[in-house]
Scaffold this motif. Structure first.
Motif, PDB file in Angstrom:
ATOM      1  N   CYS A 235     -31.971  50.885  24.445  1.00  0.00           N
ATOM      2  CA  CYS A 235     -32.610  51.720  23.427  1.00  0.00           C
ATOM      3  C   CYS A 235     -34.049  52.030  23.837  1.00  0.00           C
ATOM      4  CB  CYS A 235     -32.556  51.061  22.051  1.00  0.00           C
ATOM      5  SG  CYS A 235     -33.660  49.653  21.846  1.00  0.00           S
ATOM      6  N   ASP A 236     -34.562  53.114  23.329  1.00  0.00           N
ATOM      7  CA  ASP A 236     -35.959  53.476  23.550  1.00  0.00           C
ATOM      8  C   ASP A 236     -36.865  52.845  22.500  1.00  0.00           C
ATOM      9  OD1 ASP A 236     -35.543  55.478  25.747  1.00  0.00           O
ATOM     10  OD2 ASP A 236     -34.384  56.474  24.164  1.00  0.00           O
ATOM     11  N   ILE A 237     -36.353  52.755  21.277  1.00  0.00           N
ATOM     12  CA  ILE A 237     -37.106  52.177  20.171  1.00  0.00           C
ATOM     13  C   ILE A 237     -36.211  51.177  19.456  1.00  0.00           C
ATOM     14  CG2 ILE A 237     -38.224  52.645  17.954  1.00  0.00           C
ATOM     15  CD1 ILE A 237     -38.908  55.441  19.004  1.00  0.00           C
ATOM     16  N   LEU A 238     -36.704  49.977  19.285  1.00  0.00           N
ATOM     17  CA  LEU A 238     -35.999  48.952  18.512  1.00  0.00           C
ATOM     18  C   LEU A 238     -36.810  48.680  17.253  1.00  0.00           C
ATOM     19  CD1 LEU A 238     -33.925  46.672  18.016  1.00  0.00           C
ATOM     20  CD2 LEU A 238     -35.418  45.182  19.394  1.00  0.00           C
ATOM     21  N   ILE A 239     -36.142  48.763  16.116  1.00  0.00           N
ATOM     22  CA  ILE A 239     -36.786  48.472  14.843  1.00  0.00           C
ATOM     23  C   ILE A 239     -36.135  47.230  14.265  1.00  0.00           C
ATOM     24  CG2 ILE A 239     -37.261  49.310  12.517  1.00  0.00           C
ATOM     25  CD1 ILE A 239     -37.097  52.145  13.653  1.00  0.00           C
ATOM     26  N   THR A 240     -36.935  46.212  14.032  1.00  0.00           N
ATOM     27  CA  THR A 240     -36.428  44.994  13.430  1.00  0.00           C
ATOM     28  C   THR A 240     -36.904  44.913  11.988  1.00  0.00           C
ATOM     29  OG1 THR A 240     -38.301  43.574  14.025  1.00  0.00           O
ATOM     30  CG2 THR A 240     -36.561  43.856  15.674  1.00  0.00           C
ATOM     31  N   SER A 241     -36.148  44.213  11.175  1.00  0.00           N
ATOM     32  CA  SER A 241     -36.505  44.019   9.767  1.00  0.00           C
ATOM     33  C   SER A 241     -36.329  42.555   9.431  1.00  0.00           C
ATOM     34  CB  SER A 241     -35.618  44.896   8.872  1.00  0.00           C
ATOM     35  OG  SER A 241     -35.863  44.633   7.517  1.00  0.00           O
ATOM     36  N   GLY A 242     -37.433  41.917   9.078  1.00  0.00           N
ATOM     37  CA  GLY A 242     -37.382  40.497   8.728  1.00  0.00           C
ATOM     38  C   GLY A 242     -37.768  39.611   9.884  1.00  0.00           C
ATOM     39  N   GLY A 243     -38.318  38.452   9.560  1.00  0.00           N
ATOM     40  CA  GLY A 243     -38.613  37.433  10.560  1.00  0.00           C
ATOM     41  C   GLY A 243     -39.837  37.684  11.397  1.00  0.00           C
ATOM     42  N   ALA A 244     -40.674  38.672  11.000  1.00  0.00           N
ATOM     43  CA  ALA A 244     -41.831  38.998  11.831  1.00  0.00           C
ATOM     44  C   ALA A 244     -43.061  38.185  11.485  1.00  0.00           C
ATOM     45  CB  ALA A 244     -42.155  40.489  11.684  1.00  0.00           C
TER      46      ALA A 244
END
Length: 397
Positions: A235-244
């Motif tokens: 992927c070019d962009i990875l978006i994570t949600s949570g745990g940051a």
């Protein structure tokens, strides 16, 4: 970079590190291309190619009355030329016949069959669309960086273009994590909640990138996160949600570092969304940007709107990727703000705005009812009813 950034500093940094996507040629006849123009595009034909009637009525020559000698309709022009005292029936979009430079509209014409008369003769060029009034061959019709939408797509076709140079959409993956998350469609256990963030983020990004690779939800375990991150390799962009964040069970930063990512900045002075994280990684397919969003759904929505959408737009060549505010009137009092830039969920009728019932970062019902974010800068004074406030418009329905 460990210091907490302001919104402006974070936006500037994000645009600096946005991936730069390549361009491809897309055939309009092959489907519905979308995206941002990778170069300037010029018309290869003139529109309209001839003088056309803008109304239904009569193309006239000279002063009346006029003898009707034929008809000009769209796609079937009158073949001859008019002399003074002559006219032809004409329809909207039809070619103006030679010898005529004005149209007597149907409502102002009187007829006894073959003869047409009027109390007032229209002036030259009345109700006429002159050749090239929209654009001429060689005119710039699509500027580099313009987003291709329905109107610009129609313009490109009218200009004779079939192939467009557009910036390729980045490949985007979304990874939501948390032991408390149950996959969509699976009833959550008593200690779980449905995983809504991944689908929400994917829906927000869909108009720009199409399909988003959904990698979650993933449990709060380094091994599980490592497996999920391996699926984001291309992927070019990875978006994570949570745990940051940095709690005992917030493992996203550790997992990203083990994956080879380097944290670029973490924490932005905004509310909601303070734990926002941005990282970068070199993969076998090129440079990747990782955007770590908070796990609370409202925080995730707000930071996706403020950062993920601009990141994607910047990668696709949008020269103005940041959302823009408009100024409207407060329908209620707004309290002064603290040290963080606040984004309050609100409802607007286009002239005034009032706040949603709840501003809690987990209140999805209030978020779904909102159609704007009220922009309250840090240390802003209180606002009274009737005073102006700035809002970001949302498309939330």
């Amino acid at each position: 970079m460990n210091a907490m950034l302001s919104l402006k500093e974070a936006h500037t940094r994000l645009q600096e590190i946005a991936p730069s996507m390549s361009a491809s040629e897309f055939a309009i006849s092959g489907g519905m291309p979308r995206g941002f123009a990778a170069s300037d595009h010029h018309a290869i034909r003139t529109q309209p190619q001839a003088d056309l009637s803008a109304m239904d009525g009569y193309a006239i020559c000279g002063d009346g009355p006029w003898e009707r000698i034929g008809e000009s309709r769209a796609g079937a022009p009158f073949g001859g030329a008019l002399k003074p005292g002559q006219c032809v029936r004409i329809s909207t979009g039809a070619h103006m016949p030679e010898g005529s430079d004005r149209v007597l509209i149907q409502e102002e014409a009187s007829t006894d069959g073959a003869s047409i008369s009027a109390e007032d003769v229209p002036p030259p060029n009345r109700h006429v669309r002159k050749a090239g009034f929209d654009f001429h061959e060689g005119d710039l019709v699509l500027r580099k960086g313009v987003r291709l939408g329905p109107a610009s797509l129609a313009l490109a076709i009218a200009a004779g273009l079939d192939r467009l140079q557009l910036v390729n959409a980045p490949k985007v993956a979304v990874l939501d994590s948390g032991d408390e998350l149950a996959p969509v469609g699976i009833p959550p256990r008593p200690n779980q909640i449905p995983a809504s963030n991944g689908t929400m983020i994917g829906s927000m990004l869909h108009p720009y990138v199409g399909e988003v690779n959904q990698l979650g939800p993933v449990t709060d375990e380094l091994g599980a996160l490592a497996v999920a991150l391996a699926d984001a390799e291309d992927c070019d962009i990875l978006i994570t949600s949570g745990g940051a964040s940095v709690g005992d069970h917030d493992l996203m930063q550790e997992a990203l570092k083990a994956w080879g990512a380097e944290i670029d900045f973490w924490k932005v002075a905004i509310k909601p969304g303070k734990p926002l994280m941005v990282a970068r990684r070199e993969s076998r397919t090129g440079s990747q940007v990782i955007l770590g969003l908070p796990g609370n759904p409202v925080s995730s929505f707000v930071t996706c709107f403020l950062f993920a959408l601009p990141l994607v737009r910047a990668a696709m060549g949008d020269p103005n990727p940041l959302p823009q505010t408009i100024e409207i009137t407060a329908a209620q009092d707004f309290a002064h703000t603290g040290s963080r830039h606040e984004f309050l969920r609100g409802m607007s009728d286009g002239r005034t705005v009032h706040l949603a019932a709840s501003q809690d970062s987990s209140a999805l019902q209030a978020l779904a009812s909102a159609n704007c974010l009220v922009d309250r800068p840090p240390d802003a004074p209180a606002v009274k009813i009737g005073e102006p406030v700035s809002v970001y418009c949302l498309h939330n329905g």
